[in-house]
Design a protein around this motif. Structure first.
Motif, PDB file in Angstrom:
ATOM      1  N   PHE A 174       4.948  -2.137   9.372  1.00  0.00           N
ATOM      2  CA  PHE A 174       3.745  -2.162   8.553  1.00  0.00           C
ATOM      3  C   PHE A 174       2.569  -2.696   9.371  1.00  0.00           C
ATOM      4  N   LYS A 175       1.388  -2.156   9.091  1.00  0.00           N
ATOM      5  CA  LYS A 175       0.151  -2.678   9.650  1.00  0.00           C
ATOM      6  C   LYS A 175      -0.855  -2.821   8.513  1.00  0.00           C
ATOM      7  N   GLY A 176      -1.327  -4.040   8.315  1.00  0.00           N
ATOM      8  CA  GLY A 176      -2.273  -4.292   7.233  1.00  0.00           C
ATOM      9  C   GLY A 176      -3.662  -3.784   7.533  1.00  0.00           C
ATOM     10  N   GLU A 177      -3.970  -3.545   8.797  1.00  0.00           N
ATOM     11  CA  GLU A 177      -5.264  -2.985   9.178  1.00  0.00           C
ATOM     12  C   GLU A 177      -5.056  -2.012  10.333  1.00  0.00           C
ATOM     13  N   ASP A 178      -5.995  -1.118  10.519  1.00  0.00           N
ATOM     14  CA  ASP A 178      -5.848  -0.116  11.559  1.00  0.00           C
ATOM     15  C   ASP A 178      -5.973  -0.769  12.939  1.00  0.00           C
ATOM     16  N   TYR A 179      -5.428  -0.075  13.934  1.00  0.00           N
ATOM     17  CA  TYR A 179      -5.516  -0.558  15.312  1.00  0.00           C
ATOM     18  C   TYR A 179      -6.968  -0.482  15.785  1.00  0.00           C
ATOM     19  N   LYS A 180      -7.353  -1.402  16.623  1.00  0.00           N
ATOM     20  CA  LYS A 180      -8.720  -1.420  17.144  1.00  0.00           C
ATOM     21  C   LYS A 180      -8.972  -0.191  18.015  1.00  0.00           C
ATOM     22  N   ALA A 181     -10.204   0.302  17.966  1.00  0.00           N
ATOM     23  CA  ALA A 181     -10.588   1.471  18.766  1.00  0.00           C
ATOM     24  C   ALA A 181     -10.954   1.034  20.179  1.00  0.00           C
ATOM     25  N   THR A 182     -10.033   0.332  20.819  1.00  0.00           N
ATOM     26  CA  THR A 182     -10.232  -0.167  22.176  1.00  0.00           C
ATOM     27  C   THR A 182      -9.025   0.225  23.020  1.00  0.00           C
ATOM     28  N   GLU A 183      -9.125  -0.014  24.300  1.00  0.00           N
ATOM     29  CA  GLU A 183      -7.997   0.268  25.183  1.00  0.00           C
ATOM     30  C   GLU A 183      -6.777  -0.532  24.746  1.00  0.00           C
ATOM     31  N   THR A 228       5.245  13.154  12.932  1.00  0.00           N
ATOM     32  CA  THR A 228       4.635  13.708  11.721  1.00  0.00           C
ATOM     33  C   THR A 228       3.698  12.666  11.135  1.00  0.00           C
ATOM     34  N   ILE A 229       2.456  13.077  10.876  1.00  0.00           N
ATOM     35  CA  ILE A 229       1.438  12.138  10.400  1.00  0.00           C
ATOM     36  C   ILE A 229       0.932  12.591   9.037  1.00  0.00           C
ATOM     37  N   ASP A 230       0.989  11.697   8.059  1.00  0.00           N
ATOM     38  CA  ASP A 230       0.560  12.016   6.688  1.00  0.00           C
ATOM     39  C   ASP A 230      -0.589  11.093   6.296  1.00  0.00           C
ATOM     40  N   ASP A 231      -1.734  11.700   5.972  1.00  0.00           N
ATOM     41  CA  ASP A 231      -2.889  10.889   5.541  1.00  0.00           C
ATOM     42  C   ASP A 231      -3.335  11.268   4.137  1.00  0.00           C
ATOM     43  N   HIS A 232      -2.405  11.786   3.312  1.00  0.00           N
ATOM     44  CA  HIS A 232      -2.774  12.295   1.996  1.00  0.00           C
ATOM     45  C   HIS A 232      -2.725  11.238   0.881  1.00  0.00           C
ATOM     46  N   ILE A 233      -2.208  10.048   1.179  1.00  0.00           N
ATOM     47  CA  ILE A 233      -2.172   8.997   0.151  1.00  0.00           C
ATOM     48  C   ILE A 233      -3.511   8.270   0.195  1.00  0.00           C
ATOM     49  N   ARG A 234      -4.409   8.610  -0.739  1.00  0.00           N
ATOM     50  CA  ARG A 234      -5.781   8.099  -0.700  1.00  0.00           C
ATOM     51  C   ARG A 234      -6.047   7.075  -1.798  1.00  0.00           C
ATOM     52  N   ASP A 235      -7.025   6.236  -1.546  1.00  0.00           N
ATOM     53  CA  ASP A 235      -7.508   5.265  -2.524  1.00  0.00           C
ATOM     54  C   ASP A 235      -8.314   6.019  -3.579  1.00  0.00           C
ATOM     55  N   PRO A 236      -7.904   5.985  -4.855  1.00  0.00           N
ATOM     56  CA  PRO A 236      -8.646   6.731  -5.886  1.00  0.00           C
ATOM     57  C   PRO A 236     -10.087   6.260  -6.049  1.00  0.00           C
ATOM     58  N   MET A 237     -10.377   5.022  -5.643  1.00  0.00           N
ATOM     59  CA  MET A 237     -11.736   4.506  -5.735  1.00  0.00           C
ATOM     60  C   MET A 237     -12.580   4.907  -4.531  1.00  0.00           C
ATOM     61  N   ASP A 238     -11.910   5.232  -3.428  1.00  0.00           N
ATOM     62  CA  ASP A 238     -12.625   5.620  -2.209  1.00  0.00           C
ATOM     63  C   ASP A 238     -11.750   6.603  -1.425  1.00  0.00           C
ATOM     64  N   PRO A 239     -11.895   7.907  -1.658  1.00  0.00           N
ATOM     65  CA  PRO A 239     -11.030   8.910  -1.025  1.00  0.00           C
ATOM     66  C   PRO A 239     -11.133   8.975   0.492  1.00  0.00           C
ATOM     67  N   THR A 240     -12.123   8.295   1.083  1.00  0.00           N
ATOM     68  CA  THR A 240     -12.203   8.288   2.544  1.00  0.00           C
ATOM     69  C   THR A 240     -11.217   7.297   3.151  1.00  0.00           C
ATOM     70  N   CYS A 241     -10.565   6.508   2.316  1.00  0.00           N
ATOM     71  CA  CYS A 241      -9.595   5.519   2.785  1.00  0.00           C
ATOM     72  C   CYS A 241      -8.223   5.794   2.176  1.00  0.00           C
ATOM     73  N   GLY A 242      -7.199   5.318   2.835  1.00  0.00           N
ATOM     74  CA  GLY A 242      -5.853   5.517   2.311  1.00  0.00           C
ATOM     75  C   GLY A 242      -4.813   4.947   3.248  1.00  0.00           C
ATOM     76  N   LEU A 243      -3.565   5.384   3.051  1.00  0.00           N
ATOM     77  CA  LEU A 243      -2.470   4.971   3.922  1.00  0.00           C
ATOM     78  C   LEU A 243      -2.231   6.041   4.982  1.00  0.00           C
ATOM     79  N   ILE A 244      -1.834   5.622   6.156  1.00  0.00           N
ATOM     80  CA  ILE A 244      -1.438   6.528   7.230  1.00  0.00           C
ATOM     81  C   ILE A 244       0.047   6.316   7.462  1.00  0.00           C
ATOM     82  N   VAL A 245       0.839   7.358   7.263  1.00  0.00           N
ATOM     83  CA  VAL A 245       2.287   7.268   7.427  1.00  0.00           C
ATOM     84  C   VAL A 245       2.682   8.104   8.643  1.00  0.00           C
ATOM     85  N   VAL A 246       3.200   7.451   9.671  1.00  0.00           N
ATOM     86  CA  VAL A 246       3.622   8.116  10.900  1.00  0.00           C
ATOM     87  C   VAL A 246       5.146   8.112  10.933  1.00  0.00           C
ATOM     88  N   THR A 247       5.734   9.276  10.805  1.00  0.00           N
ATOM     89  CA  THR A 247       7.192   9.398  10.869  1.00  0.00           C
ATOM     90  C   THR A 247       7.591   9.739  12.300  1.00  0.00           C
TER      91      THR A 247
END
Length: 399
Positions: A14-23, A86-105
């Motif tokens: 689990f990751k509570g926040e996304d990885y930083k956009a850095t090296e 396999t990457i799934d980004d279809h689980i979205r926040d109903p209050m903000d569809p630009t955000c959601g869960l990222i599931v990497v299988t």
């Protein structure tokens, strides 16, 4: 969320926040994904866990724009060997569809993968670098899996000879390695098994049609609407030990094609008469013609069937793909057009070996992905040996 229902484990991260956009952030994500690959697992970005217990405690949706592309680039460019996930980004926040869960299988590859030239693995809940002894043991296990796939290929090839296919034949096998549940498809292959078997083969044919639409290079080299038998031939399905099979007759032989699916989730495909004699305009015998288009079609169809069987069995681990072609000494590759027939084919030096054999291990994700890379893995070396070129491997290919 009921925290007791979800826990971080050896195969769940689990990751509570996304990885930083850095090296550093990209390297950290590459390590987390690579560490899951040995046994397979899931990385979920957007779930907060208790650091002491690993229990999920809350959802924390993350921005999803560009994340899939970033992860694909990381898996292709920062992990060695590269990973197909396999990457799934279809689980979205109903209050903000630009955000959601990222599931990497992450599929189980059975081997360690490197990030920055160091192998990584996973303990109960942590990612770490592997010791030399661990790497050696895992690679030895991979070699053993390849040996099992090779033995399955040879057994099926020998059995097809006993059953009546001539010495010039092509066989393709797809075997789960290791076979953990030898009767995983028992329910699907009992009861009304013939109808289910037909539905499975029809679904694989539809899958191949879709794949060829998306892969024009492979489509140009295969028979588009080819279904393992020619006009006037017949077919029959029957039970065989530990599975079911379909036999297609052709010409004077008892059968020309065989498709077999075992209860263990393995697929076996055979084709007889993979070459035909050729005479020049004066009636003089020329080198026999290896039926390249037919071989490519049989191989691609076998892979499509194996992908469907893997889906039916629910297996996403490693598969051993094998191909064996015999009786081809003195053959040259079938020309792709009339120009090749006159300018190259009649003057091409014949193939000097009587047989050809190739075994490769792939993940369940790769098996259900693009056909061209897998067909190239199996048949590419033979086509190159026959001076047929690299029709399935464009100069810019990265697989």
């Amino acid at each position: 969320m009921h925290s007791k229902e979800l826990r971080e484990t050896h195969i769940v991260e689990f990751k509570g926040e996304d990885y930083k956009a850095t090296e550093g952030g990209r390297k950290e994500q590459a390590k987390d994904i690579a560490a899951l690959a040995i046994d397979g697992g899931v990385l979920v970005i957007g779930i907060v866990e208790d650091k002491l217990t690993g229990l999920a405690t809350d959802l924390a949706a993350v921005p999803v724009e560009g994340v899939v592309e970033r992860i694909e680039q990381i898996c292709a460019g920062r992990i060695s060997p590269a990973l197909a996930v396999t990457i799934d980004d279809h689980i979205r926040d109903p209050m903000d569809p630009t955000c959601g869960l990222i599931v990497v299988t992450v599929p189980a590859t059975g081997v360690p993968h490197m990030v920055d030239h160091r192998y990584v693995g996973r303990d109960n809940r942590t990612t770490r670098y592997l010791a030399h002894e661990e790497v050696a043991r895992l690679l030895a296990r991979r070699d053993a899996d390849a040996d099992l796939a090779g033995m399955a290929l040879d057994r099926f090839y020998d059995r097809m000879g006993t059953d009546g296919l001539g010495p010039a034949r092509l066989v393709v096998t797809a075997t789960p390695v290791p076979i953990l549940r030898p009767q995983i498809l028992r329910e699907q292959l009992t009861g009304n098994w013939e109808q289910r078997f037909t539905e499975l083969l029809n679904a694989a044919a539809n899958d191949m049609e879709l794949a060829l639409t998306a892969e024009p290079q492979l489509a140009e080299l295969t028979y588009r609407d080819w279904s393992f038998y020619h006009s006037g031939s017949g077919s029959s399905s029957r039970r065989v030990p530990r599975g079911v099979a379909r036999f297609h007759s052709g010409g004077a032989r008892e059968f020309k094609y065989v498709i077999e699916v075992s209860e263990a989730g393995a697929v076996h495909v055979a084709a007889a008469d993979v070459y035909e004699p050729v005479n020049d305009q004066r009636g003089r015998a020329r080198p026999a013609m290896f039926l390249t288009r037919e071989a490519l079609t049989v191989t691609a169809r076998a892979i499509a069937i194996a992908a469907r069987v893997a889906e039916a069995a629910g297996t996403q681990g490693s598969y051993g793909l094998g191909i064996k072609v015999t009786g081809i000494e003195g053959c040259v590759a079938e020309p792709r057009n009339s120009t090749e027939l006159t300018s190259r084919f009649l003057n091409e030096p014949p193939y000097r070996e009587d047989d050809y054999r190739e075994v490769t291990l792939v993940t369940g994700t790769e098996l259900s992905g693009r056909l061209s890379p897998l067909v190239d893995h199996l048949l590419g070396p033979l086509l190159r040996a026959m001076n047929y070129g690299d029709p399935l491997r464009p100069p810019t290919a990265t697989y």
